[in-house]
Write an enzyme that holds these catalytic residues in place. Sequence first.
Site, PDB file in Angstrom:
ATOM      1  N   HIS A 125     -13.966  -5.720   8.817  1.00 16.96           N
ATOM      2  CA  HIS A 125     -13.749  -5.532   7.373  1.00 16.96           C
ATOM      3  C   HIS A 125     -12.643  -6.469   6.903  1.00 16.96           C
ATOM      4  O   HIS A 125     -11.723  -6.792   7.664  1.00 16.96           O
ATOM      5  CB  HIS A 125     -13.428  -4.068   7.027  1.00 16.96           C
ATOM      6  CG  HIS A 125     -12.150  -3.536   7.600  1.00 16.96           C
ATOM      7  ND1 HIS A 125     -10.928  -3.702   6.988  1.00 16.96           N
ATOM      8  CD2 HIS A 125     -11.905  -2.812   8.723  1.00 16.96           C
ATOM      9  CE1 HIS A 125      -9.982  -3.113   7.708  1.00 16.96           C
ATOM     10  NE2 HIS A 125     -10.551  -2.565   8.776  1.00 16.96           N
ATOM     11  N   ASP A 174     -11.086  -5.968   3.741  1.00 12.93           N
ATOM     12  CA  ASP A 174     -10.114  -5.291   2.885  1.00 12.93           C
ATOM     13  C   ASP A 174      -8.944  -4.825   3.738  1.00 12.93           C
ATOM     14  O   ASP A 174      -9.081  -4.595   4.947  1.00 12.93           O
ATOM     15  CB  ASP A 174     -10.760  -4.120   2.136  1.00 12.93           C
ATOM     16  CG  ASP A 174     -11.123  -2.962   3.043  1.00 12.93           C
ATOM     17  OD1 ASP A 174     -11.883  -3.202   4.008  1.00 12.93           O
ATOM     18  OD2 ASP A 174     -10.662  -1.834   2.804  1.00 12.93           O
ATOM     19  N   ASP A 225      -5.798  -5.967  11.417  1.00 12.73           N
ATOM     20  CA  ASP A 225      -6.669  -4.935  10.829  1.00 12.73           C
ATOM     21  C   ASP A 225      -7.143  -5.378   9.442  1.00 12.73           C
ATOM     22  O   ASP A 225      -6.519  -5.033   8.453  1.00 12.73           O
ATOM     23  CB  ASP A 225      -5.889  -3.626  10.748  1.00 12.73           C
ATOM     24  CG  ASP A 225      -6.723  -2.459  10.263  1.00 12.73           C
ATOM     25  OD1 ASP A 225      -7.956  -2.509  10.406  1.00 12.73           O
ATOM     26  OD2 ASP A 225      -6.133  -1.504   9.723  1.00 12.73           O
ATOM     27  N   GLU A 229     -13.287  -0.509   3.669  1.00 10.98           N
ATOM     28  CA  GLU A 229     -13.100   0.415   4.789  1.00 10.98           C
ATOM     29  C   GLU A 229     -11.800   1.194   4.664  1.00 10.98           C
ATOM     30  O   GLU A 229     -11.755   2.403   4.919  1.00 10.98           O
ATOM     31  CB  GLU A 229     -13.127  -0.360   6.112  1.00 10.98           C
ATOM     32  CG  GLU A 229     -13.208   0.531   7.353  1.00 10.98           C
ATOM     33  CD  GLU A 229     -11.854   1.003   7.859  1.00 10.98           C
ATOM     34  OE1 GLU A 229     -11.823   1.960   8.654  1.00 10.98           O
ATOM     35  OE2 GLU A 229     -10.821   0.422   7.455  1.00 10.98           O
ATOM     36  N   HIS A 232      -1.167  -0.995   9.199  1.00 11.36           N
ATOM     37  CA  HIS A 232      -0.875  -0.086   8.084  1.00 11.36           C
ATOM     38  C   HIS A 232       0.616   0.018   7.779  1.00 11.36           C
ATOM     39  O   HIS A 232       0.999   0.720   6.839  1.00 11.36           O
ATOM     40  CB  HIS A 232      -1.429   1.322   8.331  1.00 11.36           C
ATOM     41  CG  HIS A 232      -2.923   1.400   8.355  1.00 11.36           C
ATOM     42  ND1 HIS A 232      -3.607   2.576   8.131  1.00 11.36           N
ATOM     43  CD2 HIS A 232      -3.870   0.461   8.567  1.00 11.36           C
ATOM     44  CE1 HIS A 232      -4.917   2.356   8.223  1.00 11.36           C
ATOM     45  NE2 HIS A 232      -5.086   1.069   8.493  1.00 11.36           N
TER      46      HIS A 232
END
Length: 451
Positions: free
Chosen positions: A90, A92, A123, A156, A423
């Site tokens: 992904h 995003d 990520d 996602e 994150h």
Amino acid sequence: MSSNPIAETVASLMPGAKEELAELVAFRSVADFGQFPRGESEAAAGWIASALRAEGFEDVALLDTPDGTQSVYGRLPGPEGARTVLLYAHYDVQPPLDEAGWTSPPFELTDRDGRWYGRGTADCKGGVLMHLLALRALKVNGGVPVHVKVIVEGSEEQGTGGLERYAEQRPGLLAADTVVIGDSGNFRAGLPTATSTLRGMTMVRVRVDTLEGNLHSGQFGGAAPDALAALIRTLDSLRTEDGSTAVDGLAADGDWEGVHYDEERFRQDARVLDGVELIGSGTVADRIWARPAVTVLGIDCPPVVGATPSVQASARALVSLRVPPGTEPAHATDLLQAHLERHTPWGARVEVERIGQGRPFRARAGSPAYRAMADAMAVAYPGEEMQYAGQGGSIPLCGTLAALYPEAEILLIGLSEPEARIHAVNESVSPEELERLSVAEALFLRNYAAI
């Protein structure tokens, strides 16, 4: 890494891959268009579509999914009669959070201390490059021996389900014999790992109302019901004294039967402050991979700066609940809603809004595809045997693909090892991990074609 043509080719491609990853990281592709421009995500999708076309992919398309985002699809034909492998990533990313906390700009790839820093490096924009590097290495060394489909999702991280609904409406689009999800990670850097389970998730927004409007705390405090205090009590009911998740009716005693996660290593990986205890019971692996986990993601209430002496009339929170395989997210959501409503004190009015869900996943480890991956990992990581670990997060598309294609084998690998800090601020990727996993994926495709 032992010398072999695939490894040598990937090594030669790494400088160019770094430049490409820098270009991709520069797009602020957060799929929350209230915070970040839609054009940033669309530009990232366009970049990936162009990259697929440059590699000879056919039917390259920007898929307008029902949640208002775009996913990128392409198909690379292989030899007649070959198996089909779907490669997923992904583009995003999570918001950068506190940009002041970043040592370097979050959307500018920065090489520091042997790692590449920037939002999405691990990520999962790095996963896009991993797939491209693997395919490029095969093309130079005899060709790609399978039919390949690539799908790169655009939402996602938001969990809004656009790609899942799009795929359900077109069940043939992503059909494959095997799926490689490039959105997981090694248990630690240098230890090849396949993720064998994912927790599912549900998310709700809970609002508590007690008054028609805020009141002066000096005049009314002590008798007037405080909505913020009521919300705090409600949220506190979701944990036992030791911090274990406690949702009425939800089982929380699962055991993990895979790689052991040492508590001291976990403290280091999670950067737990000295003297602060871990929460929950059971082993660390039990807690993060085999049992439910509730998290209060945010609370709407007055900030400390500028707060007035008022009894709050209303308060709101966003709550996430992760659930292990074997628990249906819809059932868990029902239990969570009932729990919140039951434990709201003082007769306060409570409203629970369901935001989104993602299904848990359990892989069929030991299947032919997993054996092919284990052999590939042994070459890419000499002297190391592929391990099996769980992942506390969820990848909603996994459950959808497993339901649509029950015979397909689904493997999860990727770049999000603990040092990557996904994150969080200062996310990074290890270029060595990117190189080794690209080699492993290329060798896997070759091994799998020969089965």
